[in-house]
Write an enzyme that holds these catalytic residues in place. Structure first.
Site, PDB file in Angstrom:
ATOM      1  N   ASN A   9       0.868  -1.178   0.000  1.00 15.72           N
ATOM      2  CA  ASN A   9       0.000   0.000   0.000  1.00 15.72           C
ATOM      3  C   ASN A   9       0.904   1.227   0.000  1.00 15.72           C
ATOM      4  O   ASN A   9       1.516   1.545   1.020  1.00 15.72           O
ATOM      5  CB  ASN A   9      -0.887  -0.036   1.259  1.00 15.72           C
ATOM      6  CG  ASN A   9      -1.688   1.238   1.437  1.00 15.72           C
ATOM      7  OD1 ASN A   9      -1.821   2.044   0.512  1.00 15.72           O
ATOM      8  ND2 ASN A   9      -2.230   1.427   2.626  1.00 15.72           N
ATOM      9  N   TRP A  10       0.977   1.893  -1.151  1.00 15.31           N
ATOM     10  CA  TRP A  10       1.887   3.048  -1.247  1.00 15.31           C
ATOM     11  C   TRP A  10       1.299   4.299  -0.606  1.00 15.31           C
ATOM     12  O   TRP A  10       1.964   5.314  -0.491  1.00 15.31           O
ATOM     13  CB  TRP A  10       2.226   3.315  -2.720  1.00 15.31           C
ATOM     14  CG  TRP A  10       3.227   2.342  -3.285  1.00 15.31           C
ATOM     15  CD1 TRP A  10       3.680   1.194  -2.698  1.00 15.31           C
ATOM     16  CD2 TRP A  10       3.907   2.437  -4.549  1.00 15.31           C
ATOM     17  NE1 TRP A  10       4.609   0.578  -3.514  1.00 15.31           N
ATOM     18  CE2 TRP A  10       4.760   1.319  -4.645  1.00 15.31           C
ATOM     19  CE3 TRP A  10       3.870   3.351  -5.593  1.00 15.31           C
ATOM     20  CZ2 TRP A  10       5.581   1.096  -5.770  1.00 15.31           C
ATOM     21  CZ3 TRP A  10       4.678   3.137  -6.707  1.00 15.31           C
ATOM     22  CH2 TRP A  10       5.530   2.024  -6.797  1.00 15.31           C
ATOM     23  N   LYS A  11       0.044   4.242  -0.219  1.00 11.71           N
ATOM     24  CA  LYS A  11      -0.623   5.409   0.378  1.00 11.71           C
ATOM     25  C   LYS A  11      -0.448   6.636  -0.532  1.00 11.71           C
ATOM     26  O   LYS A  11      -0.426   6.483  -1.742  1.00 11.71           O
ATOM     27  CB  LYS A  11      -0.101   5.672   1.798  1.00 11.71           C
ATOM     28  CG  LYS A  11      -0.065   4.405   2.647  1.00 11.71           C
ATOM     29  CD  LYS A  11       0.158   4.695   4.089  1.00 11.71           C
ATOM     30  CE  LYS A  11       0.339   3.394   4.839  1.00 11.71           C
ATOM     31  NZ  LYS A  11       0.289   3.550   6.260  1.00 11.71           N
ATOM     32  N   HIS A  92      -9.401   1.212   5.231  1.00 13.10           N
ATOM     33  CA  HIS A  92      -8.098   1.378   5.896  1.00 13.10           C
ATOM     34  C   HIS A  92      -8.280   2.332   7.079  1.00 13.10           C
ATOM     35  O   HIS A  92      -9.057   3.286   7.002  1.00 13.10           O
ATOM     36  CB  HIS A  92      -7.083   1.927   4.888  1.00 13.10           C
ATOM     37  CG  HIS A  92      -5.675   1.863   5.404  1.00 13.10           C
ATOM     38  ND1 HIS A  92      -5.188   2.751   6.341  1.00 13.10           N
ATOM     39  CD2 HIS A  92      -4.662   0.999   5.132  1.00 13.10           C
ATOM     40  CE1 HIS A  92      -3.923   2.435   6.610  1.00 13.10           C
ATOM     41  NE2 HIS A  92      -3.578   1.374   5.904  1.00 13.10           N
ATOM     42  N   GLU A  94      -6.576   4.675   8.146  1.00 13.49           N
ATOM     43  CA  GLU A  94      -6.315   6.095   7.858  1.00 13.49           C
ATOM     44  C   GLU A  94      -7.546   6.750   7.249  1.00 13.49           C
ATOM     45  O   GLU A  94      -7.806   7.931   7.473  1.00 13.49           O
ATOM     46  CB  GLU A  94      -5.079   6.213   6.950  1.00 13.49           C
ATOM     47  CG  GLU A  94      -3.810   5.939   7.753  1.00 13.49           C
ATOM     48  CD  GLU A  94      -2.639   5.420   6.952  1.00 13.49           C
ATOM     49  OE1 GLU A  94      -2.679   5.471   5.708  1.00 13.49           O
ATOM     50  OE2 GLU A  94      -1.675   4.944   7.583  1.00 13.49           O
ATOM     51  N   GLU A 162      -5.232  -4.921  10.911  1.00 18.25           N
ATOM     52  CA  GLU A 162      -4.171  -3.942  11.069  1.00 18.25           C
ATOM     53  C   GLU A 162      -4.376  -3.155  12.353  1.00 18.25           C
ATOM     54  O   GLU A 162      -5.155  -2.178  12.374  1.00 18.25           O
ATOM     55  CB  GLU A 162      -4.173  -2.965   9.892  1.00 18.25           C
ATOM     56  CG  GLU A 162      -3.969  -3.613   8.545  1.00 18.25           C
ATOM     57  CD  GLU A 162      -3.438  -2.604   7.546  1.00 18.25           C
ATOM     58  OE1 GLU A 162      -2.312  -2.800   7.082  1.00 18.25           O
ATOM     59  OE2 GLU A 162      -4.127  -1.618   7.262  1.00 18.25           O
ATOM     60  N   GLY A 168       2.779   2.116  10.609  1.00 18.15           N
ATOM     61  CA  GLY A 168       3.744   3.198  10.388  1.00 18.15           C
ATOM     62  C   GLY A 168       4.506   3.605  11.632  1.00 18.15           C
ATOM     63  O   GLY A 168       5.152   4.648  11.660  1.00 18.15           O
ATOM     64  N   SER A 207       3.638  -2.347  10.277  1.00 18.57           N
ATOM     65  CA  SER A 207       5.104  -2.366  10.385  1.00 18.57           C
ATOM     66  C   SER A 207       5.723  -3.708  10.011  1.00 18.57           C
ATOM     67  O   SER A 207       6.694  -4.151  10.633  1.00 18.57           O
ATOM     68  CB  SER A 207       5.544  -1.935  11.791  1.00 18.57           C
ATOM     69  OG  SER A 207       5.127  -0.606  12.048  1.00 18.57           O
ATOM     70  N   GLY A 228       2.810  -1.230   4.258  1.00 20.68           N
ATOM     71  CA  GLY A 228       2.848   0.176   3.884  1.00 20.68           C
ATOM     72  C   GLY A 228       4.256   0.618   3.533  1.00 20.68           C
ATOM     73  O   GLY A 228       4.750   0.399   2.427  1.00 20.68           O
ATOM     74  N   GLY A 229       4.937   1.226   4.500  1.00 17.48           N
ATOM     75  CA  GLY A 229       6.255   1.836   4.266  1.00 17.48           C
ATOM     76  C   GLY A 229       7.242   0.948   3.529  1.00 17.48           C
ATOM     77  O   GLY A 229       7.915   1.400   2.583  1.00 17.48           O
TER      78      GLY A 229
HETATM   79  C1  PEP Z   1      -0.589   0.016   5.951  1.00 18.05           C
HETATM   80  O1  PEP Z   1      -0.494   1.062   5.336  1.00 18.05           O
HETATM   81  O2  PEP Z   1      -1.588  -0.672   5.785  1.00 18.05           O
HETATM   82  C2  PEP Z   1       0.510  -0.391   6.822  1.00 18.05           C
HETATM   83  C3  PEP Z   1       0.412  -1.534   7.432  1.00 18.05           C
HETATM   84  O3  PEP Z   1       1.581   0.464   6.931  1.00 18.05           O
HETATM   85  P1  PEP Z   1       3.025   0.102   7.561  1.00 18.05           P
HETATM   86  O4  PEP Z   1       3.466  -1.206   6.968  1.00 18.05           O
HETATM   87  O5  PEP Z   1       3.913   1.244   7.159  1.00 18.05           O
HETATM   88  O6  PEP Z   1       2.857  -0.001   9.033  1.00 18.05           O
END
Ligand code: PEP
Length: 245
Positions: A9-11, A92, A94, A162, A168, A207, A228-229
């Site tokens: 997920n590049w957000k 999500h 966010e 999640e 993040g 993470s 994500g990251g």
């Molecule tokens: C996400 O964006 O769904 C996520 C899990 O981010 P990260 O891996 O950066 O915690």
């Protein structure tokens, strides 16, 4: 055991230049016929990413529940499909926070996406205060009840657990906590959908990195990861794909 699915997920990150990373991810995914891999870039990059994705699935990070109309700034499932998306993330945390999305709206989005033929990843997860108060399973159970559609085809509905406090932040849920929650989710799916509930892949997100992926993938009922990251660079994402095999 279900085939693992690893989704990046590049957000709100990435540009045309970032698609160089995608090429390396496409190569790695090609070498792993035993793992499903997808990347969800920002909406502006979906068509470009799909054009160079080879066998890699490209997805969106959100969708509107209506097919068209006066909804400024939104895109429909058919629009996403037309430019090459084959999956979409809905609910999500966010978006639940920033856009105040509620379970009913997320369910409507999931229904619209599934009806259009998009594989749909519904996200759930508790906040840190919820977990501290011992309410994590209760909160996630309520989200499942409210956000999951009743009708879906096998393989098309995916769940992502999640925990918000792990997204993040570099804080990862312990394997024991992940095992407890994924088992609770699996029981919930079985109660609601009977035997078909066992076909829904449950991803862990929060993470996930190269150095913790193998341990997380070894947890029962962890059928992949939403990343994500670490999905923004091939150097970090490819080892996660490798760990899933
Ligand atoms: C996400 O964006 O769904 C996520 C899990 O981010 P990260 O891996 O950066 O915690």
């Amino acid at each position: 055991m279900l085939r693992k699915l690893v989704v990046g997920n590049w957000k709100m990150n990435g540009s045309l230049a970032q698609l160089a990373e995608l090429s390396a991810i496409v190569e790695a995914a090609r070498g792993r016929a035993d793992v499903d891999v997808a990347v969800c870039p920002p909406a502006t990059l979906i068509a470009h990413a799909a054009a160079q994705a080879g066998g890699l699935a490209i997805g969106a990070q959100d969708v509107h529940c209506n097919p068209h109309g006066a909804h400024t700034g939104c895109v429909s499932a058919a629009m996403l499909k037309e430019v090459g998306a084959s999956l979409v993330i809905v609910g999500h945390s966010e978006r639940r926070q920033d856009q105040r999305e509620r379970d009913e709206e997320i369910r409507a989005k999931a229904e619209a996406a599934l009806a259009a033929g998009l594989q749909t990843i519904v996200c759930v997860g508790e906040s840190d205060p919820d977990r501290q108060a011992g309410r994590a399973v209760e909160v996630v159970t309520n989200q499942l009840l409210g956000s999951l559609p009743d009708s879906w085809s096998v393989g098309e509905l995916v769940l992502a657990y999640e925990p918000i406090w792990a997204i993040g932040t570099g804080k990862v849920a312990t394997p024991a906590d992940v095992a407890e929650m994924h088992a609770a989710i699996r029981r919930n799916l079985a109660q609601r959908f009977g035997e078909r509930g066992a076909s829904i892949r449950i991803l862990y997100g929060g993470s996930v990195k190269a150095d913790n992926a193998a341990e997380l993938f070894a947890v029962p009922d962890v059928d992949g990861a939403l990343v994500g990251g670490a999905s923004l660079s091939a150097a970090q994402f490819v080892p996660i794909i490798q760990a899933a095999g």
